[in-house]
Design an enzyme around this catalytic site. Sequence first.
Site, PDB file in Angstrom:
ATOM      1  N   CYS A  64       0.842  -1.194   0.000  1.00  0.00           N
ATOM      2  CA  CYS A  64       0.000   0.000   0.000  1.00  0.00           C
ATOM      3  C   CYS A  64       0.878   1.244   0.000  1.00  0.00           C
ATOM      4  O   CYS A  64       1.886   1.314   0.712  1.00  0.00           O
ATOM      5  CB  CYS A  64      -0.923   0.001   1.222  1.00  0.00           C
ATOM      6  SG  CYS A  64      -2.034   1.422   1.297  1.00  0.00           S
ATOM      7  N   CYS A  68       0.170   5.143   6.856  1.00  0.00           N
ATOM      8  CA  CYS A  68      -0.488   4.995   8.157  1.00  0.00           C
ATOM      9  C   CYS A  68       0.498   4.379   9.147  1.00  0.00           C
ATOM     10  O   CYS A  68       1.014   3.277   8.916  1.00  0.00           O
ATOM     11  CB  CYS A  68      -1.722   4.126   8.027  1.00  0.00           C
ATOM     12  SG  CYS A  68      -2.896   4.671   6.742  1.00  0.00           S
ATOM     13  N   CYS A  71       0.227   0.636  10.388  1.00  0.00           N
ATOM     14  CA  CYS A  71      -0.145  -0.433   9.455  1.00  0.00           C
ATOM     15  C   CYS A  71       1.057  -1.144   8.839  1.00  0.00           C
ATOM     16  O   CYS A  71       1.859  -0.528   8.123  1.00  0.00           O
ATOM     17  CB  CYS A  71      -1.029   0.138   8.348  1.00  0.00           C
ATOM     18  SG  CYS A  71      -1.687  -1.159   7.270  1.00  0.00           S
ATOM     19  N   CYS A 108     -16.488  -9.648   6.024  1.00  0.00           N
ATOM     20  CA  CYS A 108     -15.844  -8.391   5.678  1.00  0.00           C
ATOM     21  C   CYS A 108     -14.573  -8.669   4.880  1.00  0.00           C
ATOM     22  O   CYS A 108     -13.794  -9.547   5.245  1.00  0.00           O
ATOM     23  CB  CYS A 108     -15.504  -7.606   6.942  1.00  0.00           C
ATOM     24  SG  CYS A 108     -16.922  -7.347   8.031  1.00  0.00           S
ATOM     25  N   CYS A 139     -19.418  -6.667   3.803  1.00  0.00           N
ATOM     26  CA  CYS A 139     -18.747  -5.403   4.106  1.00  0.00           C
ATOM     27  C   CYS A 139     -17.404  -5.418   3.396  1.00  0.00           C
ATOM     28  O   CYS A 139     -16.760  -6.476   3.313  1.00  0.00           O
ATOM     29  CB  CYS A 139     -18.552  -5.235   5.614  1.00  0.00           C
ATOM     30  SG  CYS A 139     -17.718  -3.699   6.102  1.00  0.00           S
ATOM     31  N   CYS A 199     -19.743   1.678   8.245  1.00  0.00           N
ATOM     32  CA  CYS A 199     -18.966   1.092   9.336  1.00  0.00           C
ATOM     33  C   CYS A 199     -17.780   2.019   9.554  1.00  0.00           C
ATOM     34  O   CYS A 199     -16.904   2.121   8.692  1.00  0.00           O
ATOM     35  CB  CYS A 199     -18.510  -0.312   8.966  1.00  0.00           C
ATOM     36  SG  CYS A 199     -17.443  -1.099  10.188  1.00  0.00           S
ATOM     37  N   ARG A 271     -18.337  -2.366  17.888  1.00  0.00           N
ATOM     38  CA  ARG A 271     -17.573  -3.593  17.672  1.00  0.00           C
ATOM     39  C   ARG A 271     -16.244  -3.562  18.407  1.00  0.00           C
ATOM     40  O   ARG A 271     -15.455  -2.633  18.268  1.00  0.00           O
ATOM     41  CB  ARG A 271     -17.322  -3.838  16.183  1.00  0.00           C
ATOM     42  CG  ARG A 271     -16.525  -5.132  15.927  1.00  0.00           C
ATOM     43  CD  ARG A 271     -16.377  -5.450  14.462  1.00  0.00           C
ATOM     44  NE  ARG A 271     -17.685  -5.598  13.859  1.00  0.00           N
ATOM     45  CZ  ARG A 271     -18.059  -4.954  12.751  1.00  0.00           C
ATOM     46  NH1 ARG A 271     -17.235  -4.122  12.143  1.00  0.00           N
ATOM     47  NH2 ARG A 271     -19.257  -5.155  12.250  1.00  0.00           N
TER      48      ARG A 271
END
Length: 329
Positions: A64, A68, A71, A108, A139, A199, A271
């Site tokens: 990616c 972040c 991550c 998901c 999701c 979400c 959640r």
Amino acid sequence: MSVTSEPIQIKAPLRHDWRLSEVEALLVMPFNDLLFKAQTMHRVYFDPNEIQVSSLLSIKTGSCSEDCGYCPQSARYDSDLNPEALMPVDAVLKAAQQAKAEGASRFCMGAAWRSPKDRDIARVVEMVQGVKALGMETCVTLGMLTDKQTQALKDGGLDYYNHNLDTSEDYYSEIITTRTYQDRLDTLGRVRNAGINVCCGGIVGMGETQADRAKLLLQLANMPKHPESVPINMLVQVEGTPLHGVDDLDPLTFVRTIAAARILMPQSRVRLSAGRKAMSDEMQALCFLAGANSIFYGDKLLTTDNPMTNHDKQLFDRLGVRMGGSSYA
């Protein structure tokens, strides 16, 4: 013999005009008072002994371009993660079938993209349609979307789109610099306008202040419509990422965050998400008491460890809670 607790049918209007001072006051309430308030609110909208279970699969891993700080999927960090291309549809459906067999009601799918290409969306739509054919809710989390891509997902039958705010707007640039807070809000707006359930939550324990946690919750609670699902993640520290080595969050601060989310967004599924591997059974039980009524299930959350399915079932048995329920009251 189990006894079913019926929700109290006294529903006050949902608020979208919370003040920061009110949220901050919740986070510093005496702990017992806070949990009592949260559990009382929880019972207005939900069966307190029922947990909605979702399963999460990484359908495209690593490489990616984002930065972040939490991550391991960022191409910028050396986290020993092996990148993987977008999975074949049949492999995704096989994983969904297994998740359903183990009790998950929502499947998901997460892809490590800054934003997908249109051809990627077409593949994801195939996955969504296949999972829905199994009788599961769907999701996806794919990064930033265009209007065209959002509509394609809606037309494909997608139930939920996950796009977390992560933290407060004030602290955001300390965590991510490759996209703005407004970029995230814009994608959430597209999703909501298309009629897809939202979400959206965040991550705590990234070195943020209590004021940052309050501002994150305020942002979520004052949306024109509350997110149908609000994942509250505890940072999972991964060696090689910039946030590896930050001070651990006080577990009771995490529980307070769950309780405040329940009070502010009483009709949403809150959640208990990333970080459960490091939580004791007792801490998780406190989170359920504070109003968490959804979990991710399975041994992986994208690329980080999660409690094993059998352990979750054993904990549910010990607590007298069960899997099931619609995702939105």
